[in-house]
Design a protein around this motif. Sequence first.
Motif, mmCIF file in Angstrom:
data_model
loop_
_atom_site.group_PDB
_atom_site.id
_atom_site.type_symbol
_atom_site.label_atom_id
_atom_site.label_comp_id
_atom_site.label_asym_id
_atom_site.label_seq_id
_atom_site.Cartn_x
_atom_site.Cartn_y
_atom_site.Cartn_z
ATOM 1 N N THR A 377 0.841 -1.192 0.000
ATOM 2 C CA THR A 377 0.000 0.000 0.000
ATOM 3 C C THR A 377 0.873 1.237 0.000
ATOM 4 O O THR A 377 1.800 1.351 0.804
ATOM 5 C CB THR A 377 -0.925 0.027 1.234
ATOM 6 O OG1 THR A 377 -1.791 -1.111 1.207
ATOM 7 C CG2 THR A 377 -1.770 1.292 1.259
ATOM 8 N N LEU A 378 0.581 2.158 -0.906
ATOM 9 C CA LEU A 378 1.281 3.443 -0.938
ATOM 10 C C LEU A 378 0.563 4.438 -0.034
ATOM 11 O O LEU A 378 -0.676 4.555 -0.082
ATOM 12 C CB LEU A 378 1.326 3.986 -2.367
ATOM 13 C CG LEU A 378 2.376 3.353 -3.290
ATOM 14 C CD1 LEU A 378 2.081 3.688 -4.746
ATOM 15 C CD2 LEU A 378 3.783 3.814 -2.917
ATOM 16 N N LEU A 379 1.335 5.144 0.794
ATOM 17 C CA LEU A 379 0.804 6.154 1.702
ATOM 18 C C LEU A 379 1.341 7.513 1.281
ATOM 19 O O LEU A 379 2.553 7.696 1.174
ATOM 20 C CB LEU A 379 1.223 5.865 3.148
ATOM 21 C CG LEU A 379 1.010 4.448 3.686
ATOM 22 C CD1 LEU A 379 1.490 4.355 5.130
ATOM 23 C CD2 LEU A 379 -0.450 4.054 3.592
ATOM 24 N N PHE A 380 0.438 8.444 1.055
ATOM 25 C CA PHE A 380 0.828 9.786 0.619
ATOM 26 C C PHE A 380 0.479 10.809 1.688
ATOM 27 O O PHE A 380 -0.578 10.731 2.322
ATOM 28 C CB PHE A 380 0.092 10.176 -0.670
ATOM 29 C CG PHE A 380 0.340 9.258 -1.836
ATOM 30 C CD1 PHE A 380 1.620 8.916 -2.213
ATOM 31 C CD2 PHE A 380 -0.723 8.738 -2.561
ATOM 32 C CE1 PHE A 380 1.852 8.080 -3.281
ATOM 33 C CE2 PHE A 380 -0.513 7.899 -3.638
ATOM 34 C CZ PHE A 380 0.784 7.565 -3.997
ATOM 35 N N GLY A 381 1.361 11.788 1.869
ATOM 36 C CA GLY A 381 1.033 12.950 2.682
ATOM 37 C C GLY A 381 1.318 12.799 4.155
ATOM 38 O O GLY A 381 1.961 11.854 4.621
ATOM 39 N N GLN A 382 0.804 13.765 4.892
ATOM 40 C CA GLN A 382 1.107 13.921 6.311
ATOM 41 C C GLN A 382 0.217 13.027 7.168
ATOM 42 O O GLN A 382 -1.005 13.044 7.044
ATOM 43 C CB GLN A 382 0.906 15.380 6.696
ATOM 44 C CG GLN A 382 1.361 15.744 8.091
ATOM 45 C CD GLN A 382 1.137 17.218 8.367
ATOM 46 O OE1 GLN A 382 0.090 17.613 8.867
ATOM 47 N NE2 GLN A 382 2.115 18.042 8.026
ATOM 48 N N VAL A 383 0.846 12.255 8.011
ATOM 49 C CA VAL A 383 0.122 11.438 8.989
ATOM 50 C C VAL A 383 0.517 11.963 10.363
ATOM 51 O O VAL A 383 1.613 11.711 10.854
ATOM 52 C CB VAL A 383 0.478 9.942 8.868
ATOM 53 C CG1 VAL A 383 -0.316 9.131 9.884
ATOM 54 C CG2 VAL A 383 0.196 9.445 7.455
ATOM 55 N N ARG A 384 -0.382 12.715 10.976
ATOM 56 C CA ARG A 384 -0.034 13.355 12.243
ATOM 57 C C ARG A 384 -0.022 12.365 13.393
ATOM 58 O O ARG A 384 -0.671 11.321 13.359
ATOM 59 C CB ARG A 384 -1.027 14.486 12.551
ATOM 60 C CG ARG A 384 -0.903 15.672 11.605
ATOM 61 C CD ARG A 384 -1.831 16.791 12.027
ATOM 62 N NE ARG A 384 -1.673 17.959 11.170
ATOM 63 C CZ ARG A 384 -0.775 18.898 11.363
ATOM 64 N NH1 ARG A 384 0.050 18.814 12.384
ATOM 65 N NH2 ARG A 384 -0.694 19.930 10.551
#
Length: 547
Positions: A377-384
């Motif tokens: 799975t590709l994860l994009f962006g900010q994970v707070r």
Amino acid sequence: PAAVCARPQPGPPSARAPAMVSWRIFAAGFVVVFGVVMQQVGIPTWRLYSADVCVGDGGRYVLRAAASWYWGTRWIETGHSSHVAPNCLDENHRMCEMQALGFSLLAVIGFIRVPAHCMAAAGVEPLLWADQYEALRRNEAVPWIVNFCRSLLDYEHSPTPTIQATRQEVDEFVQACRDEYRHLKFDERLLLDPLHHSTDSIPAEFLRSWDVHTESTCANSTDGHEDHEPERHLDTEDLDAAVAYGLDRKRHSRVAAGVWSRLQLRKPQDVGLQVSRVGPLLSRGEVVRFKATKRFHPDTWNASTADLASLEGALANRIPIVSPLPTGNVRSLTDFADSPPGVGYVNAKRLPRFSKRLPDLATNLHMEDNVLQVQHTLLFGQVRWPHAPPIGEEGCRARFQVNAEPNVYVQMRGEARLLLIPQRFSDHLTACGREGLHVPCGTADDMHLLDGVPVIWVRLRAGDAIAFPARTHHILSVLDDDSVALNSFLLPKWRHLEHTPHDHYTKAAKLALEHLALRQLWVRSLDRMHNLTGKVVYSNHGLLEWF
């Protein structure tokens, strides 16, 4: 049908007039049919839509996730839109509500398959299924394997399954399941054959996700709470970064620093470029950091979403990127790359050119004898940092997640930070459960739950990777808006990855081997169906697709 959904094309008045009439007739017919159906099934539809079913108080959330994923991915895949925004956060979230209500209606009619226990909790039965209708029309009995494989769609990989399948897709899954059933191993058939002698459908107790709150599974699992972690303390630079980890960039709280000082922070085992050592260490329940730079295509590192969209070409317009609820937006990869930074998930198989570049991860980790397949799975962006309010303030709770399979997390672009609790402490901290862990973090005294527990802290940059076994509680935090990462789940072969007493599969085997045998059939059926049809019918919360 494409003829109905497609936008009318400009043309001479004589050509457009019949189209306008047909659209009006279609709209009027739809309103009439909708009214009749609502009269017949309106109450059960609203019951499924409004009741807290499936997972208690989260039922409405799961339904919205299912509806958002179902409508959004299909509109993107067919090219009818590049951005589907239900606006579940908006005060005027009519799109979100209409999606969920329409999804409920289709589920009650029987056009969409949803988890059977969700329907049962709402007191709703689907009106008909395609092959059942055909069998009734011909006065024939439905073969046992059809009902058996259809009920396999209700298999719970997690406590919150999300299944969306039309009648045609149900039939395609059933065919894939029938084909895979013939190839099961002898001991798997010994477990599953008796299930259909007494009843056509699979008993619910073998489909539901396992619950290990029992003496039989927990009795021998209390020996892992002693600290045998090697003394891999953080150096000054890492310790300073760990104290700032999770804090707002504009504020540094002395109380928050005190909270972190209470933790017994450690480094993970680091094998550098010796990736072949990862598998054996992972099998022993260890958390392992390694360098992935030599194992992946060189263009992988620091690739942006725009680079990935360029790599996939025109197909990027039909690759759906799903944002988590409460927003629930679904965008094409092209639109996602051209828009302001956001958070998105996509199964890497949806990017065929990128997928071809991926290495055989199981072989590289020396786990090819244990692993059936790898889900990327590709994860994009900010994970707070998943806490609210911030660390050091009253009411703060740190939310550790946990997975059923071993994970390999590879940072492709940007920087990520993780906190991990070694697998052997999971039973001690959760009373042998499989749920996540919520730890108060308002003051240093609140962290007493983790006293004596080593907490692994790691910072990853492009090219860095970390592997950790199943049931390793962890928190991921990504502060870079343009971050790109690859999260891989290692699904085991039959009776593999049961190396430690705290592993998910070890515990599941103690409860019911039938559950594990069904898991093998379920995973392989989803894979076969996708290979033959290109269709996806399962996701977890609408985010992590499995096929």
